[in-house]
Design a protein around this motif. Sequence first.
Motif, PDB file in Angstrom:
ATOM      1  N   THR A  45      -1.647   5.058  -6.412  1.00 14.01           N
ATOM      2  CA  THR A  45      -2.461   5.470  -5.273  1.00 14.01           C
ATOM      3  C   THR A  45      -2.125   4.633  -4.043  1.00 14.01           C
ATOM      4  O   THR A  45      -1.953   5.170  -2.940  1.00 14.01           O
ATOM      5  CB  THR A  45      -3.967   5.358  -5.607  1.00 14.01           C
ATOM      6  OG1 THR A  45      -4.231   6.160  -6.764  1.00 14.01           O
ATOM      7  CG2 THR A  45      -4.833   5.829  -4.466  1.00 14.01           C
ATOM      8  N   GLU A  46      -2.013   3.328  -4.225  1.00  7.82           N
ATOM      9  CA  GLU A  46      -1.649   2.448  -3.117  1.00  7.82           C
ATOM     10  C   GLU A  46      -0.230   2.749  -2.630  1.00  7.82           C
ATOM     11  O   GLU A  46       0.034   2.729  -1.420  1.00  7.82           O
ATOM     12  CB  GLU A  46      -1.751   0.984  -3.536  1.00  7.82           C
ATOM     13  CG  GLU A  46      -3.166   0.513  -3.791  1.00  7.82           C
ATOM     14  CD  GLU A  46      -3.207  -0.905  -4.333  1.00  7.82           C
ATOM     15  OE1 GLU A  46      -2.607  -1.794  -3.691  1.00  7.82           O
ATOM     16  OE2 GLU A  46      -3.818  -1.112  -5.392  1.00  7.82           O
ATOM     17  N   SER A  49      -0.322   5.955  -0.596  1.00  9.55           N
ATOM     18  CA  SER A  49      -0.962   5.692   0.687  1.00  9.55           C
ATOM     19  C   SER A  49      -0.004   4.989   1.642  1.00  9.55           C
ATOM     20  O   SER A  49       0.099   5.356   2.824  1.00  9.55           O
ATOM     21  CB  SER A  49      -2.220   4.851   0.464  1.00  9.55           C
ATOM     22  OG  SER A  49      -2.779   4.474   1.690  1.00  9.55           O
ATOM     23  N   HIS A  50       0.706   3.996   1.147  1.00 14.14           N
ATOM     24  CA  HIS A  50       1.636   3.270   2.021  1.00 14.14           C
ATOM     25  C   HIS A  50       2.799   4.166   2.432  1.00 14.14           C
ATOM     26  O   HIS A  50       3.206   4.164   3.601  1.00 14.14           O
ATOM     27  CB  HIS A  50       2.146   1.994   1.350  1.00 14.14           C
ATOM     28  CG  HIS A  50       2.909   1.135   2.301  1.00 14.14           C
ATOM     29  ND1 HIS A  50       2.310   0.442   3.326  1.00 14.14           N
ATOM     30  CD2 HIS A  50       4.242   0.910   2.428  1.00 14.14           C
ATOM     31  CE1 HIS A  50       3.221  -0.191   4.032  1.00 14.14           C
ATOM     32  NE2 HIS A  50       4.409   0.079   3.502  1.00 14.14           N
ATOM     33  N   GLU A  52       2.751   7.341   2.820  1.00 13.54           N
ATOM     34  CA  GLU A  52       2.224   8.268   3.838  1.00 13.54           C
ATOM     35  C   GLU A  52       2.192   7.596   5.207  1.00 13.54           C
ATOM     36  O   GLU A  52       2.566   8.204   6.215  1.00 13.54           O
ATOM     37  CB  GLU A  52       0.817   8.746   3.456  1.00 13.54           C
ATOM     38  CG  GLU A  52       0.758   9.623   2.225  1.00 13.54           C
ATOM     39  CD  GLU A  52       1.104  11.081   2.484  1.00 13.54           C
ATOM     40  OE1 GLU A  52       1.342  11.462   3.646  1.00 13.54           O
ATOM     41  OE2 GLU A  52       1.156  11.838   1.501  1.00 13.54           O
ATOM     42  N   ARG A  53       1.742   6.348   5.249  1.00 13.49           N
ATOM     43  CA  ARG A  53       1.694   5.610   6.517  1.00 13.49           C
ATOM     44  C   ARG A  53       3.090   5.415   7.095  1.00 13.49           C
ATOM     45  O   ARG A  53       3.302   5.570   8.295  1.00 13.49           O
ATOM     46  CB  ARG A  53       1.000   4.259   6.327  1.00 13.49           C
ATOM     47  CG  ARG A  53      -0.486   4.391   6.066  1.00 13.49           C
ATOM     48  CD  ARG A  53      -1.166   3.072   5.732  1.00 13.49           C
ATOM     49  NE  ARG A  53      -0.853   2.005   6.657  1.00 13.49           N
ATOM     50  CZ  ARG A  53      -0.859   0.715   6.334  1.00 13.49           C
ATOM     51  NH1 ARG A  53      -1.164   0.337   5.107  1.00 13.49           N
ATOM     52  NH2 ARG A  53      -0.567  -0.210   7.226  1.00 13.49           N
TER      53      ARG A  53
END
Length: 178
Positions: A45-46, A49-50, A52-53
Amino acid sequence: GVVYFRLRRYSDAAFAFERFLIVAPQRLADTRALGHCHYSLGRYTEAASHYERVLAAGETPGVLFGLGLARLRLGEEDAALRHLERVIELNPSHQEAHTWLAQLHFDVGRIEAARVAAEASKILDPFAPRPWFLLARVLLELGEDEGAGNAHARFKSLERTAQEVRTLEGRLLYKPNQ
């Protein structure tokens, strides 16, 4: 962070990259390896998320590939499929993307699509063991026992060599003067 990442010390690398982002948030694109660290540590998940950023700062095949794998690990097959296909669209010679695409297709029962992706991967890197393994599974599923046996034999031969190479690379990482 980069040094720790190359030494496969992913927790230390993640810590260094996160500290770097606190000081230089405008350099987000320089921390794509942070996503790889999270992925390697099982923090999918992390990682997603990273990635995506980082993608918001600009699309690259490496980041899309990482995001695709993270989405796959999170059970989001459709998103993983979209990302892996986009990687191949941007870089048709991305062998690992073809391999993972073959795995994804095989896992959901699209055997012919898995065969096409495994064949493409095998052509791009004839010495990578994993495409041969996937191809053996696909051919076995299709009832092509002789072809499956040949592909599996090739996989076993290449996998032994790959294990020896990984062992030597690991030694060189820690003792480069030997």
